[in-house]
Design a protein around this motif. Structure first.
Motif, PDB file in Angstrom:
ATOM      1  N   ASN A   1      -6.386  -2.579 -17.263  1.00 43.46           N
ATOM      2  CA  ASN A   1      -5.822  -3.121 -18.503  1.00 43.46           C
ATOM      3  C   ASN A   1      -6.491  -2.359 -19.639  1.00 43.46           C
ATOM      4  O   ASN A   1      -7.608  -2.693 -20.044  1.00 43.46           O
ATOM      5  CB  ASN A   1      -6.067  -4.620 -18.618  1.00 43.46           C
TER       6      ASN A   1
ATOM      7  N   GLY B   1      -1.884   0.328 -21.585  1.00 40.99           N
ATOM      8  CA  GLY B   1      -1.147  -0.774 -20.980  1.00 40.99           C
ATOM      9  C   GLY B   1      -1.857  -1.215 -19.709  1.00 40.99           C
ATOM     10  O   GLY B   1      -3.030  -0.884 -19.490  1.00 40.99           O
ATOM     11  N   SER B   2      -1.151  -1.953 -18.885  1.00 41.90           N
ATOM     12  CA  SER B   2      -1.722  -2.455 -17.635  1.00 41.90           C
ATOM     13  C   SER B   2      -0.974  -1.849 -16.456  1.00 41.90           C
ATOM     14  O   SER B   2       0.161  -1.393 -16.591  1.00 41.90           O
ATOM     15  CB  SER B   2      -1.624  -3.984 -17.583  1.00 41.90           C
ATOM     16  N   GLY B   3      -1.631  -1.906 -15.286  1.00 42.32           N
ATOM     17  CA  GLY B   3      -0.953  -1.408 -14.100  1.00 42.32           C
ATOM     18  C   GLY B   3      -1.926  -1.112 -12.977  1.00 42.32           C
ATOM     19  O   GLY B   3      -3.076  -1.566 -12.979  1.00 42.32           O
TER      20      GLY B   3
ATOM     21  N   ASN C   1       2.169  -0.512 -18.389  1.00 39.20           N
ATOM     22  CA  ASN C   1       3.195  -1.423 -18.887  1.00 39.20           C
ATOM     23  C   ASN C   1       2.551  -2.679 -19.450  1.00 39.20           C
ATOM     24  O   ASN C   1       1.340  -2.883 -19.346  1.00 39.20           O
ATOM     25  CB  ASN C   1       4.170  -1.753 -17.751  1.00 39.20           C
ATOM     26  N   SER C   2       3.365  -3.531 -20.009  1.00 35.44           N
ATOM     27  CA  SER C   2       2.863  -4.760 -20.648  1.00 35.44           C
ATOM     28  C   SER C   2       2.865  -5.948 -19.696  1.00 35.44           C
ATOM     29  O   SER C   2       2.418  -7.038 -20.061  1.00 35.44           O
ATOM     30  CB  SER C   2       3.709  -5.087 -21.882  1.00 35.44           C
ATOM     31  N   GLU C   3       3.358  -5.755 -18.477  1.00 35.43           N
ATOM     32  CA  GLU C   3       3.518  -6.881 -17.549  1.00 35.43           C
ATOM     33  C   GLU C   3       2.570  -6.809 -16.354  1.00 35.43           C
ATOM     34  O   GLU C   3       2.679  -7.597 -15.427  1.00 35.43           O
ATOM     35  CB  GLU C   3       4.976  -6.910 -17.053  1.00 35.43           C
ATOM     36  N   ASN C   4       1.673  -5.820 -16.368  1.00 32.45           N
ATOM     37  CA  ASN C   4       0.741  -5.627 -15.262  1.00 32.45           C
ATOM     38  C   ASN C   4       1.473  -5.421 -13.941  1.00 32.45           C
ATOM     39  O   ASN C   4       1.066  -5.932 -12.891  1.00 32.45           O
ATOM     40  CB  ASN C   4      -0.250  -6.793 -15.141  1.00 32.45           C
ATOM     41  N   LYS C   5       2.562  -4.654 -14.006  1.00 35.40           N
ATOM     42  CA  LYS C   5       3.358  -4.364 -12.816  1.00 35.40           C
ATOM     43  C   LYS C   5       2.802  -3.152 -12.082  1.00 35.40           C
ATOM     44  O   LYS C   5       2.196  -2.270 -12.685  1.00 35.40           O
ATOM     45  CB  LYS C   5       4.815  -4.086 -13.206  1.00 35.40           C
TER      46      LYS C   5
ATOM     47  N   TYR D   1       3.777   0.160  -9.682  1.00 34.94           N
ATOM     48  CA  TYR D   1       4.952   1.016  -9.547  1.00 34.94           C
ATOM     49  C   TYR D   1       5.004   1.779  -8.235  1.00 34.94           C
ATOM     50  O   TYR D   1       5.767   2.728  -8.112  1.00 34.94           O
ATOM     51  CB  TYR D   1       5.073   1.955 -10.749  1.00 34.94           C
TER      52      TYR D   1
END
Length: 381
Positions: free
Chosen positions: A56, A60-62, A33-37, A39
């Protein structure tokens, strides 16, 4: 604690149920994702001692958990068991896609010369798959690509790169020829013709919601990919919410996907008396690319001139065997002794066992009442 009410509200279960639309589940623990969330739940992150890889990358990030962590495996089994208790016998759920491992639950992690995210051994990966096999014994299961455990358990497969000509060609090669898994270094088997017994699915590859794959210059290639992989559903990345100029190409896809049953020819005896046998020989064409994967009852009904169903009987016919091409079957129905004289429409329908209501449409215009399709007309003397 599993908050299924929240999940079902978020994903509009009631809305889809009212429309007669079935749902496919995929559990995801890593969603770039783009928010470094992250899950996975915070409590689980703490339970596994933050064991995993923050990243990253171009996806995306995660956070990718360490799938070999014993606590993660333990809680994964508990989660699958809880999902099964809720959905294994639920009429609302069509299939279960084996997610759990890798980005988007697609059974791969990022690998490059400079940075790689660990992927579990084949032995550990099989443990995750075995949780689904153990608890979801009432649902058709799908995996991202051929694996021995998928072949051994008659699973389906899903291609999440639909629309990408090169990637889909590679997917087809895996199915037909097998391959060496680049992550586990294990040789995986071919699963040719898996679609005859279990569903093929997938979603459009990322990028502008798949709209390029629906434009006039590419629609024929998209259709061919659907035909070659015998796809029954597309999603979740599917531009079904887009209207307007692409509707014509949407319709072309919908006329190709999955099953498409056309009542072709019907032969039967006429001018009957009560207690006589109505003998039917029915030819149906499946103009789609796949069968229907659950043995829903096939029904023959007699409908009077006021559209009242005066007699109805389920016949011994297995629609899971209705592969693409011609289907021919014969059946005989004894008319009831109390039937009144007059003319009656013969109707064919397929019933959803969860509510005993006709729930499959044939690609014919002769619908007498919703989902009852006319085969012909008889006279009872």
């Amino acid at each position: 604690v599993y908050d299924f009410d929240y999940i079902e509200k978020k994903y509009n279960f009631d809305y889809w149920k009212n429309k007669g639309v079935k749902i496919i589940i995929r559990l995801v623990m890593d969603l770039p994702n783009s928010e470094n969330k992250m899950y996975i739940p915070n409590w689980l992150y703490k339970e596994i001692d933050k064991d995993g890889t923050w990243y990253n990358i171009s996806y995306g990030s995660g956070f990718s958990p360490n799938y070999e962590n014993k606590k993660l495996i333990k809680y994964h089994e508990e989660a699958i068991k809880a999902l099964s208790n809720r959905y294994n016998k639920s009429s609302e759920i069509a299939f279960v896609a084996l997610g759990s491992i890798g980005h988007w639950g697609e059974w791969h992690t990022y690998q490059s010369n400079n940075f790689f995210i660990p992927f579990p051994s084949q032995e550990i990966a099989n443990i995750y798959a075995s949780h689904y096999v153990k608890y979801f014994d009432n649902k058709k299961l799908l995996m991202r690509r051929p694996f021995q455990i998928a072949k051994d358990n008659n699973m389906g497969l899903f291609n999440d790169m639909l629309g990408n000509k090169h990637s889909t060609k590679e997917f087809i090669s895996w199915i037909n020829n097998g391959y060496t898994d680049w992550l586990t270094k294990v040789n995986q088997p071919s699963m040719k013709d898996f679609w005859k017994n279990a569903p093929s699915g997938g979603e459009f590859t990322s990028g502008n919601s798949g709209m390029n794959f629906l434009k006039d210059f590419s629609i024929d290639n998209t259709i061919k990919q659907i035909q070659d992989t015998h796809i029954t559903y597309i999603g979740p990345n599917c531009p079904a919410d887009k209207k307007g100029k692409f509707q014509y190409n949407f319709d072309k896809i919908l006329k190709t996907l999955g099953y498409r049953y056309v009542i072709d020819t019907v032969k039967f005896n006429n001018n009957l008396n009560p207690n006589d046998n109505l003998k039917l020989n029915i030819n149906i064409k499946n103009e789609g690319v796949a069968p229907f994967y659950y043995k829903w009852p096939v029904n023959i009904s007699l409908i009077d001139k006021n559209n009242n169903i005066i007699y109805s009987l389920n016949i011994d016919e297995d629609i899971t065997t209705w592969l693409p091409g011609n289907i021919n079957f014969a059946t005989s129905i004894k008319l009831p002794s109390h039937i009144s004289s007059g003319n009656y429409n013969i109707a064919l329908s397929i019933l959803d066992p969860s509510n005993n209501k006709p729930s499959i449409k044939f690609a014919n215009n002769n619908e007498i009442i919703p989902n009852y399709f006319k085969l012909g007309e008889i006279t009872v003397k």
